[in-house]
Design a protein around this motif. Sequence first.
Motif, PDB file in Angstrom:
ATOM      1  N   TRP A  77      77.480  58.139  24.407  1.00 21.87           N
ATOM      2  CA  TRP A  77      76.931  56.852  23.991  1.00 21.87           C
ATOM      3  C   TRP A  77      75.450  56.760  24.366  1.00 21.87           C
ATOM      4  N   ALA A  78      74.780  55.775  23.797  1.00 25.98           N
ATOM      5  CA  ALA A  78      73.370  55.533  24.125  1.00 25.98           C
ATOM      6  C   ALA A  78      73.243  55.094  25.582  1.00 25.98           C
ATOM      7  N   LYS A  79      72.209  55.570  26.248  1.00 25.96           N
ATOM      8  CA  LYS A  79      71.959  55.210  27.635  1.00 25.96           C
ATOM      9  C   LYS A  79      70.883  54.124  27.716  1.00 25.96           C
ATOM     10  N   PHE A  80      70.857  53.427  28.837  1.00 29.19           N
ATOM     11  CA  PHE A  80      69.801  52.447  29.058  1.00 29.19           C
ATOM     12  C   PHE A  80      68.472  53.181  29.238  1.00 29.19           C
ATOM     13  N   VAL A  81      67.466  52.753  28.480  1.00 30.76           N
ATOM     14  CA  VAL A  81      66.161  53.414  28.545  1.00 30.76           C
ATOM     15  C   VAL A  81      65.135  52.588  29.307  1.00 30.76           C
ATOM     16  N   SER A  82      65.510  51.363  29.697  1.00 38.35           N
ATOM     17  CA  SER A  82      64.551  50.522  30.421  1.00 38.35           C
ATOM     18  C   SER A  82      65.281  49.603  31.391  1.00 38.35           C
ATOM     19  N   ILE A  83      64.546  49.175  32.414  1.00 35.26           N
ATOM     20  CA  ILE A  83      65.068  48.214  33.388  1.00 35.26           C
ATOM     21  C   ILE A  83      64.048  47.097  33.555  1.00 35.26           C
ATOM     22  N   GLN A  84      64.500  45.871  33.429  1.00 34.95           N
ATOM     23  CA  GLN A  84      63.640  44.696  33.584  1.00 34.95           C
ATOM     24  C   GLN A  84      64.013  44.019  34.893  1.00 34.95           C
ATOM     25  N   GLY A  85      63.331  44.401  35.965  1.00 34.65           N
ATOM     26  CA  GLY A  85      63.650  43.868  37.287  1.00 34.65           C
ATOM     27  C   GLY A  85      62.569  42.936  37.806  1.00 34.65           C
ATOM     28  N   HIS A  86      62.811  42.383  38.972  1.00 36.34           N
ATOM     29  CA  HIS A  86      61.875  41.469  39.625  1.00 36.34           C
ATOM     30  C   HIS A  86      60.912  42.306  40.480  1.00 36.34           C
ATOM     31  N   TYR A  87      59.643  42.368  40.051  1.00 39.05           N
ATOM     32  CA  TYR A  87      58.700  43.267  40.719  1.00 39.05           C
ATOM     33  C   TYR A  87      57.281  42.751  40.557  1.00 39.05           C
ATOM     34  N   ASN A  88      56.610  42.506  41.668  1.00 39.10           N
ATOM     35  CA  ASN A  88      55.205  42.097  41.664  1.00 39.10           C
ATOM     36  C   ASN A  88      54.633  42.334  43.057  1.00 39.10           C
ATOM     37  N   LEU A  89      53.385  41.992  43.272  1.00 42.23           N
ATOM     38  CA  LEU A  89      52.745  42.226  44.570  1.00 42.23           C
ATOM     39  C   LEU A  89      53.440  41.496  45.723  1.00 42.23           C
ATOM     40  N   LEU A  90      54.112  40.389  45.426  1.00 46.72           N
ATOM     41  CA  LEU A  90      54.773  39.619  46.475  1.00 46.72           C
ATOM     42  C   LEU A  90      56.240  40.003  46.652  1.00 46.72           C
ATOM     43  N   LEU A 171      47.899  42.011  37.660  1.00 45.56           N
ATOM     44  CA  LEU A 171      48.505  42.808  36.589  1.00 45.56           C
ATOM     45  C   LEU A 171      47.948  44.228  36.589  1.00 45.56           C
ATOM     46  N   GLY A 172      46.664  44.343  36.957  1.00 48.33           N
ATOM     47  CA  GLY A 172      46.066  45.676  37.035  1.00 48.33           C
ATOM     48  C   GLY A 172      46.775  46.533  38.062  1.00 48.33           C
ATOM     49  N   TRP A 173      47.129  45.928  39.200  1.00 43.52           N
ATOM     50  CA  TRP A 173      47.901  46.654  40.215  1.00 43.52           C
ATOM     51  C   TRP A 173      49.272  47.060  39.674  1.00 43.52           C
ATOM     52  N   LEU A 174      49.955  46.119  39.026  1.00 38.38           N
ATOM     53  CA  LEU A 174      51.306  46.389  38.526  1.00 38.38           C
ATOM     54  C   LEU A 174      51.300  47.481  37.457  1.00 38.38           C
ATOM     55  N   LEU A 175      50.247  47.512  36.673  1.00 39.47           N
ATOM     56  CA  LEU A 175      50.167  48.525  35.609  1.00 39.47           C
ATOM     57  C   LEU A 175      49.958  49.933  36.162  1.00 39.47           C
ATOM     58  N   THR A 176      49.628  50.046  37.445  1.00 41.69           N
ATOM     59  CA  THR A 176      49.566  51.383  38.060  1.00 41.69           C
ATOM     60  C   THR A 176      50.966  51.853  38.458  1.00 41.69           C
ATOM     61  N   LYS A 177      51.946  50.956  38.357  1.00 43.37           N
ATOM     62  CA  LYS A 177      53.305  51.251  38.808  1.00 43.37           C
ATOM     63  C   LYS A 177      54.333  51.328  37.690  1.00 43.37           C
ATOM     64  N   VAL A 178      54.127  50.561  36.609  1.00 42.63           N
ATOM     65  CA  VAL A 178      55.194  50.388  35.620  1.00 42.63           C
ATOM     66  C   VAL A 178      54.712  50.669  34.198  1.00 42.63           C
ATOM     67  N   THR A 179      55.664  50.670  33.281  1.00 46.78           N
ATOM     68  CA  THR A 179      55.353  50.905  31.865  1.00 46.78           C
ATOM     69  C   THR A 179      54.674  49.703  31.241  1.00 46.78           C
ATOM     70  N   ALA A 180      55.319  48.533  31.355  1.00 45.94           N
ATOM     71  CA  ALA A 180      54.769  47.322  30.744  1.00 45.94           C
ATOM     72  C   ALA A 180      55.416  46.089  31.355  1.00 45.94           C
ATOM     73  N   PRO A 181      54.664  45.268  32.082  1.00 47.24           N
ATOM     74  CA  PRO A 181      55.234  44.035  32.634  1.00 47.24           C
ATOM     75  C   PRO A 181      55.482  43.007  31.539  1.00 47.24           C
ATOM     76  N   VAL A 182      56.485  42.174  31.745  1.00 45.18           N
ATOM     77  CA  VAL A 182      56.790  41.099  30.807  1.00 45.18           C
ATOM     78  C   VAL A 182      56.047  39.859  31.284  1.00 45.18           C
ATOM     79  N   VAL A 183      54.990  39.498  30.581  1.00 47.86           N
ATOM     80  CA  VAL A 183      54.135  38.385  30.990  1.00 47.86           C
ATOM     81  C   VAL A 183      54.511  37.136  30.207  1.00 47.86           C
ATOM     82  N   GLY A 184      54.887  36.089  30.932  1.00 44.51           N
ATOM     83  CA  GLY A 184      55.176  34.824  30.267  1.00 44.51           C
ATOM     84  C   GLY A 184      53.868  34.141  29.886  1.00 44.51           C
TER      85      GLY A 184
END
Length: 227
Positions: A77-90, A171-184
Amino acid sequence: IRDRYLTECLNNSLRRLQTDYIDLYIMHMWDYQTPIEETLEILNDFIKEGKIKEIGISNCFAWQLAKANYIADKNGWAKFVSIQGHYNLLFREEEREMVPFCKDQNIALTPYSPLASGRLAKKPSELSKRLQEDTYAKGKYDAMKEKDAIIIDRVGELAKKKGLTRIQISLGWLLTKVTAPVVGATKVSHIEEGVKAIGVQLTSDEIAYLEEPYVPHALVGVMRENP
């Protein structure tokens, strides 16, 4: 019944989006009431029908993601290709297990709450309607308010030094860690600020300066409710 319900939900989403398929379909959280095999099989059927292209999941532990993808691989079956978790500088608890696991398995990190519900976008003395009335966010961040204030101050200090905004630094810091943050975004300016963060360049010393005050945080929100 579950199959029919999920099919109805997906079809309603397609109708609202006015599209024939969805590129990335994300489960909101790990379902503790339903065997993951059932969920994966239904999602795989959606992919075979051409209604979705890839699947992701939000709010789960690294061991759960590993288990799900092992089962999916075993069944073809298809596998999960992404994870949307709680992650930021704080809130950097994802760095313990989820981040290294995803890097090893080439799974995209697309975290939510990249600005800590606005706390990384403003001076600690600044108020907004959300900061005052969002009780869910208060439950996530108020317990560590004093410790987090040190990081928030450093974000502001670095933003002033580099002639950038707090949003761009965070966001610049987070972009050094992840693929793409979800910005509201509720304003066009929020989107513009997010786009500008793509070009932010932080040195290793600047990254270390932002990270150094962090202390371990207890799990919050959905993750606290389902340890």
